[in-house]
Design a protein around this motif. Structure first.
Motif, short mmCIF file in Angstrom:
data_model
loop_
_atom_site.label_atom_id
_atom_site.label_comp_id
_atom_site.label_asym_id
_atom_site.label_seq_id
_atom_site.Cartn_x
_atom_site.Cartn_y
_atom_site.Cartn_z
N HIS A 32 84.52 33.87 -24.71
CA HIS A 32 84.68 35.33 -24.77
C HIS A 32 85.81 35.70 -25.72
CE1 HIS A 32 82.69 36.03 -20.58
NE2 HIS A 32 81.89 35.47 -21.46
N LYS A 33 86.88 34.92 -25.72
CA LYS A 33 88.00 35.21 -26.61
C LYS A 33 87.59 35.05 -28.08
CE LYS A 33 91.48 33.84 -23.27
NZ LYS A 33 92.45 32.82 -22.88
N VAL A 34 86.67 34.16 -28.36
CA VAL A 34 86.24 33.92 -29.74
C VAL A 34 85.22 34.96 -30.20
CG1 VAL A 34 85.01 32.30 -31.24
CG2 VAL A 34 86.69 31.45 -29.60
N PHE A 35 84.19 35.21 -29.39
CA PHE A 35 83.07 36.02 -29.84
C PHE A 35 83.20 37.51 -29.54
CE2 PHE A 35 81.03 31.81 -29.46
CZ PHE A 35 80.62 31.69 -30.78
N TYR A 36 84.08 37.88 -28.63
CA TYR A 36 84.17 39.27 -28.22
C TYR A 36 85.54 39.87 -28.50
CZ TYR A 36 79.82 38.14 -25.88
OH TYR A 36 78.55 37.73 -25.62
N LYS A 37 86.11 39.53 -29.63
CA LYS A 37 87.39 40.11 -30.02
C LYS A 37 87.19 41.59 -30.32
CE LYS A 37 89.47 36.10 -32.25
NZ LYS A 37 89.94 35.55 -33.51
N GLY A 38 88.13 42.41 -29.90
CA GLY A 38 88.10 43.83 -30.23
C GLY A 38 87.14 44.66 -29.41
N ASN A 39 86.58 44.12 -28.36
CA ASN A 39 85.66 44.91 -27.54
C ASN A 39 86.36 46.05 -26.83
OD1 ASN A 39 83.26 43.78 -28.13
ND2 ASN A 39 83.00 42.70 -26.20
N TYR A 40 87.66 45.92 -26.60
CA TYR A 40 88.38 46.99 -25.94
C TYR A 40 88.35 48.26 -26.78
CZ TYR A 40 92.27 46.08 -29.11
OH TYR A 40 93.04 45.92 -30.23
N LYS A 41 88.27 48.14 -28.09
CA LYS A 41 88.19 49.31 -28.96
C LYS A 41 86.90 50.08 -28.71
CE LYS A 41 90.77 47.00 -32.59
NZ LYS A 41 90.68 46.39 -33.93
N ILE A 42 85.82 49.36 -28.53
CA ILE A 42 84.53 49.99 -28.25
C ILE A 42 84.58 50.67 -26.89
CG2 ILE A 42 82.08 49.55 -27.84
CD1 ILE A 42 82.34 47.28 -29.92
N LEU A 43 85.19 50.02 -25.91
CA LEU A 43 85.31 50.60 -24.58
C LEU A 43 86.14 51.88 -24.62
CD1 LEU A 43 84.89 50.48 -21.51
CD2 LEU A 43 86.95 49.08 -21.38
N ILE A 44 87.26 51.85 -25.33
CA ILE A 44 88.10 53.05 -25.44
C ILE A 44 87.33 54.17 -26.14
CG2 ILE A 44 90.17 53.98 -26.56
CD1 ILE A 44 91.50 51.26 -26.00
N GLY A 45 86.61 53.86 -27.20
CA GLY A 45 85.81 54.86 -27.89
C GLY A 45 84.75 55.46 -26.99
N PHE A 46 84.10 54.63 -26.22
CA PHE A 46 83.07 55.11 -25.29
C PHE A 46 83.67 56.03 -24.24
CE2 PHE A 46 80.52 54.51 -21.40
CZ PHE A 46 79.31 55.02 -21.86
N LEU A 47 84.82 55.64 -23.67
CA LEU A 47 85.47 56.47 -22.66
C LEU A 47 85.94 57.80 -23.26
CD1 LEU A 47 87.47 53.77 -20.69
CD2 LEU A 47 85.35 54.91 -20.01
N LEU A 48 86.45 57.77 -24.50
CA LEU A 48 86.85 59.00 -25.16
C LEU A 48 85.64 59.92 -25.38
CD1 LEU A 48 89.47 57.74 -27.75
CD2 LEU A 48 89.88 59.16 -25.74
N PHE A 49 84.52 59.34 -25.75
CA PHE A 49 83.30 60.11 -25.96
C PHE A 49 82.85 60.77 -24.66
CE2 PHE A 49 78.61 60.28 -26.06
CZ PHE A 49 78.47 61.23 -27.08
N ILE A 50 82.85 60.03 -23.58
CA ILE A 50 82.46 60.59 -22.27
C ILE A 50 83.43 61.69 -21.87
CG2 ILE A 50 82.18 60.07 -19.80
CD1 ILE A 50 79.93 58.99 -21.56
N GLY A 51 84.74 61.47 -22.09
CA GLY A 51 85.74 62.50 -21.80
C GLY A 51 85.50 63.75 -22.63
N LEU A 52 85.17 63.57 -23.90
CA LEU A 52 84.89 64.70 -24.77
C LEU A 52 83.67 65.49 -24.27
CD1 LEU A 52 85.56 66.18 -27.44
CD2 LEU A 52 83.96 64.62 -28.56
N LEU A 53 82.66 64.81 -23.81
CA LEU A 53 81.49 65.49 -23.25
C LEU A 53 81.86 66.33 -22.04
CD1 LEU A 53 78.70 62.78 -23.54
CD2 LEU A 53 78.97 64.83 -24.91
#
Length: 62
Positions: A32-53
């Motif tokens: 997971h550390k090798v293949f899923y680097k930076g996934n937290y950025k996608i999660l934060i973006g998704f949460l911001l999008f839901i908050g914006l809605l």
């Protein structure tokens, strides 16, 4: 609503499932550390999008 046997089975199943998930996660943690680097950025973006809605919904409701 449920019999005592059904509740006991559900409890045992839940405990076994959690234990299996912990072992599986520990086994794959290095991958997971090798293949899923930076996934937290996608999660934060998704949460911001839901908050914006929600903000848009509240704004147009008034």
């Amino acid at each position: 609503m449920f019999s005592q046997g059904q509740l006991l089975f559900a409890l045992c199943f839940f405990i076994a499932f959690v234990i299996a998930m912990v072992f599986a996660y520990r086994k794959d943690a290095n991958l997971h550390k090798v293949f899923y680097k930076g996934n937290y950025k996608i999660l934060i973006g998704f949460l911001l999008f839901i908050g914006l809605l929600f903000i848009i919904k509240i704004y147009f409701k008034h």
